[in-house]
Enzyme design. Structure first.
Site, short mmCIF file in Angstrom:
data_model
loop_
_atom_site.label_atom_id
_atom_site.label_comp_id
_atom_site.label_asym_id
_atom_site.label_seq_id
_atom_site.Cartn_x
_atom_site.Cartn_y
_atom_site.Cartn_z
N MET A 16 -28.04 18.85 -20.70
CA MET A 16 -27.50 19.91 -19.83
C MET A 16 -26.15 20.40 -20.34
SD MET A 16 -29.70 20.55 -17.50
CE MET A 16 -28.91 21.41 -16.14
N ALA A 84 -23.82 11.90 -11.95
CA ALA A 84 -23.13 11.81 -10.66
C ALA A 84 -22.67 10.38 -10.42
CB ALA A 84 -24.07 12.25 -9.55
N SER A 136 -28.79 24.59 -11.30
CA SER A 136 -30.23 24.35 -11.22
C SER A 136 -30.95 25.13 -12.30
CB SER A 136 -30.80 24.77 -9.86
OG SER A 136 -32.20 24.53 -9.87
N LYS A 208 -26.94 22.77 -3.02
CA LYS A 208 -27.80 22.31 -4.15
C LYS A 208 -28.66 21.12 -3.70
CE LYS A 208 -29.52 21.85 -8.32
NZ LYS A 208 -29.94 20.54 -8.59
N HIS A 211 -31.42 22.54 -1.82
CA HIS A 211 -32.32 23.17 -2.81
C HIS A 211 -33.27 22.10 -3.35
CE1 HIS A 211 -33.36 23.75 -7.07
NE2 HIS A 211 -33.41 25.05 -6.83
N ASN A 212 -32.73 20.95 -3.69
CA ASN A 212 -33.56 19.89 -4.25
C ASN A 212 -34.51 19.30 -3.22
OD1 ASN A 212 -32.04 20.37 -6.54
ND2 ASN A 212 -31.82 18.21 -7.05
N GLU A 215 -37.18 21.60 -3.10
CA GLU A 215 -37.93 21.42 -4.36
C GLU A 215 -38.91 20.24 -4.22
OE1 GLU A 215 -35.40 21.22 -8.00
OE2 GLU A 215 -36.30 19.25 -8.31
N TYR A 216 -38.45 19.14 -3.63
CA TYR A 216 -39.34 17.98 -3.42
C TYR A 216 -40.55 18.40 -2.58
CZ TYR A 216 -36.26 14.04 -4.92
OH TYR A 216 -35.50 13.13 -5.62
N HIS A 478 -31.42 5.56 31.20
CA HIS A 478 -30.75 6.48 30.27
C HIS A 478 -30.57 7.88 30.83
CE1 HIS A 478 -30.53 3.50 27.18
NE2 HIS A 478 -31.84 3.28 27.21
C1 6PG Z 1 -32.74 21.45 -10.78
C2 6PG Z 1 -33.37 20.12 -10.56
C3 6PG Z 1 -32.54 19.08 -11.19
C4 6PG Z 1 -33.29 17.80 -11.49
C5 6PG Z 1 -33.54 16.99 -10.29
C6 6PG Z 1 -34.72 16.09 -10.46
O1 6PG Z 1 -32.47 22.10 -9.78
O2 6PG Z 1 -32.52 21.82 -11.93
O3 6PG Z 1 -33.50 19.84 -9.21
O4 6PG Z 1 -31.40 18.93 -10.42
O5 6PG Z 1 -34.46 18.07 -12.14
O6 6PG Z 1 -32.40 16.21 -10.10
O7 6PG Z 1 -34.69 15.28 -9.38
P1 6PG Z 1 -35.58 14.03 -9.20
O8 6PG Z 1 -35.43 13.17 -10.42
O9 6PG Z 1 -35.01 13.39 -7.99
O10 6PG Z 1 -36.97 14.53 -9.05
#
Ligand code: 6PG
Length: 506
Positions: A16, A84, A136, A208, A211-212, A215-216, A478
């Protein structure tokens, strides 16, 4: 070759960091680079020279932090691309030891925990300006245009903004479509850059993180569609790839659907079978999806599909137990009539779209609720717009979200936007058909079904929490509020007494 003072220092030349550095030099800036691994420093220097020899030495490596600092024009700008956690503080301490100044700017581009970022901004105050800009788009994004989510000191942002706008992914102003950039040395001067100032310290990393989390969910939804087509309909990888390619021409168009089709088409070099069948079904994770789910639980913002996506990865790692229980636990015979195949594929496309809207609605509401708690003024139209290109969840669909927030910036939830509400109302019968078919055939679809439960929960004017409050009051006094009394008035019934009387508790 002569190297004039650099515009920016890049620390950490993993994939990166190196790609961000090469992206920056493509855009006309000079980079000073540092990594503890000297081989990575010289490889980056060589690559920049080899890619465009005519521009000379525009990326130069240094073997110490102090030499790096001396090479930079003031105020210095340093981009950190290190893992991180502790490594970020390790580099910050080394910069202090090397003589960084209080007006220099250090930018953390990793996936740091947002609360760590807030703490760092405070603890490095007076030593340098700690800024953050999550990135990202993976390695290709870093190289040719990522989505960037900067946050922290506003003056620092104004100082770095020209570089950030130059290196970010771009979308065509008229069409909203990503502008492709694939060649070293290339720079795109027009188009809307996929970066915007997110807000105060921590907000960019929070955005972010969500966002992730999205993404999951998005990835798991696609995987569940694959499971239905594969386990439920018995389709092979190539057939499923062509279904995904077809979906990618419609409203599901996205980077993640595109790469899923690519993965499914890939042949294994060792066995010549589809590669996907040779990849062990145990998912990894680095933690950002988990953080999103934890945050949703802490704030009390429902994000079940994001949480289910994290659980799905955890479930996948229980391989030995799944193997054992697959022999022990009974389920239905998978029995989907071949005549229903086309109708089910069409229903699945609709279900995937609906579930995706539901998952994004969860993520955006989570950002809104946390922003309120933190006192951040987040611009959700701008956030959706910088996700239209460069990032992993980029999709046509992000334009619809951008439009929805532009029309109504104060939306509590995306499901309120008419553009989504009407499509979901129209498609929900197919969504139900998919969830029901999966359940009847024993195909697990935790995300597609939790997304539907989320939709249905919001459709319920009355949820069974009335009974739940009764249960809580019964065993623990309660208290409960009443439907016919002002909000906030608490009541308790003396359940244990022969004559059950109602008491107003304040
Ligand atoms: C992005 C991705 C990047 C990375 C993830 C993968 O936005 O470019 O999200 O940040 O690929 O951290 O995350 P995992 O290993 O938890 O799937």
């Amino acid at each position: 070759m002569k190297f004039q003072s650099a515009d920016i220092g890049v620390i950490g030349l993993g994939v990166m960091g190196k790609n961000l550095a090469l992206n920056i030099v493509d855009n006309g800036y000079r980079v000073a680079a540092f990594d503890l691994d000297a081989a990575k420093v010289s490889a980056a220097e060589q690559q920049a020279l080899a890619e465009v020899p005519a521009r000379g030495l525009v990326l130069k490596g240094f073997d110490s932090m102090s030499a790096l600092l001396q090479s930079l024009s003031k105020p210095r700008v340093l981009l950190l691309s290190v893992p991180a956690g502790k490594p970020v503080d390790g580099v910050c301490q080394a910069l202090i030891a090397a003589g960084i100044d209080s007006d220099d700017i250090v930018i953390d581009t990793g996936n740091s925990l947002w609360t760590d970022t807030i703490a760092r901004e405070q603890s490095y105050k007076g030593k340098f300006i700690f800024f953050s800009s999550a990135v990202s788009g993976g390695e290709v994004g870093a190289r040719f245009g990522p989505s960037l989510m900067p946050s922290g000191d506003k003056t620092a942002w104004e100082h770095i903004a020209p570089i950030w706008r130059a290196i970010a992914a771009k979308v065509d102003k008229a069409t909203g479509q990503p502008i492709e950039r694939t060649q070293p040395g290339q720079a795109i001067k027009d188009g809307e850059p996929c970066t915007t100032y997110i807000g105060p310290s921590g907000s960019g990393h929070y955005v972010k993180m969500v966002h992730n989390g999205i993404e999951y969910a998005d990835m798991q939804l696609i995987c569940e569609a694959y499971q239905i087509l594969h386990q439920g309909l018995g389709m092979n990888a190539a057939e499923i790839a062509s279904v995904f390619e077809q979906w990618n021409q419609g409203k599901l168009n996205s980077y993640l659907i595109g790469i899923s089709a690519e993965v499914l088409k890939q042949q294994d070099p060792l066995t010549s079978k589809p590669l996907v069948e040779m990849i062990l079904d145990k998912a990894g994770q680095k933690g950002t999806g988990l953080w999103t789910a934890v945050s949703s639980l802490q704030i009390g913002c429902p994000a079940p599909t994001i949480a289910e996506a994290v659980y799905a990865r955890a479930m996948s790692t229980q391989k030995a137990l799944r193997l054992q229980l697959s022999q022990q636990l009974q389920g239905p015979q998978t029995n989907i009539d071949a005549a229903q195949r086309q109708a089910l594929i069409e229903a699945l496309e609709a279900a995937l779209y609906c579930a995706k809207v539901s998952a994004y609605a969860q993520g955006f509401q989570l950002m809104a609720m946390n922003a309120k708690e933190q006192g951040w003024q987040l611009d959700f139209a701008a956030i959706a717009s910088i996700w239209r290109a460069g990032c992993i969840i980029r999709a046509d669909f992000l334009q619809t979200i951008t439009d929805a927030y532009q029309a109504a910036p104060q939306l509590d939830n995306l499901l309120q936007a008419q553009s989504f509400a009407s499509v979901l109302s129209q498609l929900q019968p197919q969504w139900r058909q998919v969830v029901a078919t999966a359940a009847l055939n024993g195909v697990p679809v935790p995300c597609i079904s939790s997304a539907l439960a989320y939709y249905d929960s919001f459709r319920c004017a009355t949820l069974p929490a009335n009974l739940l409050q009764g249960q809580r009051d019964f065993f623990g006094s309660h208290t409960f509020e009443r439907t016919d009394k002002p909000a906030g008035e608490k009541y308790h019934l003396n359940w244990s007494q022969a004559e059950r009387t109602l008491v107003k508790i304040g």
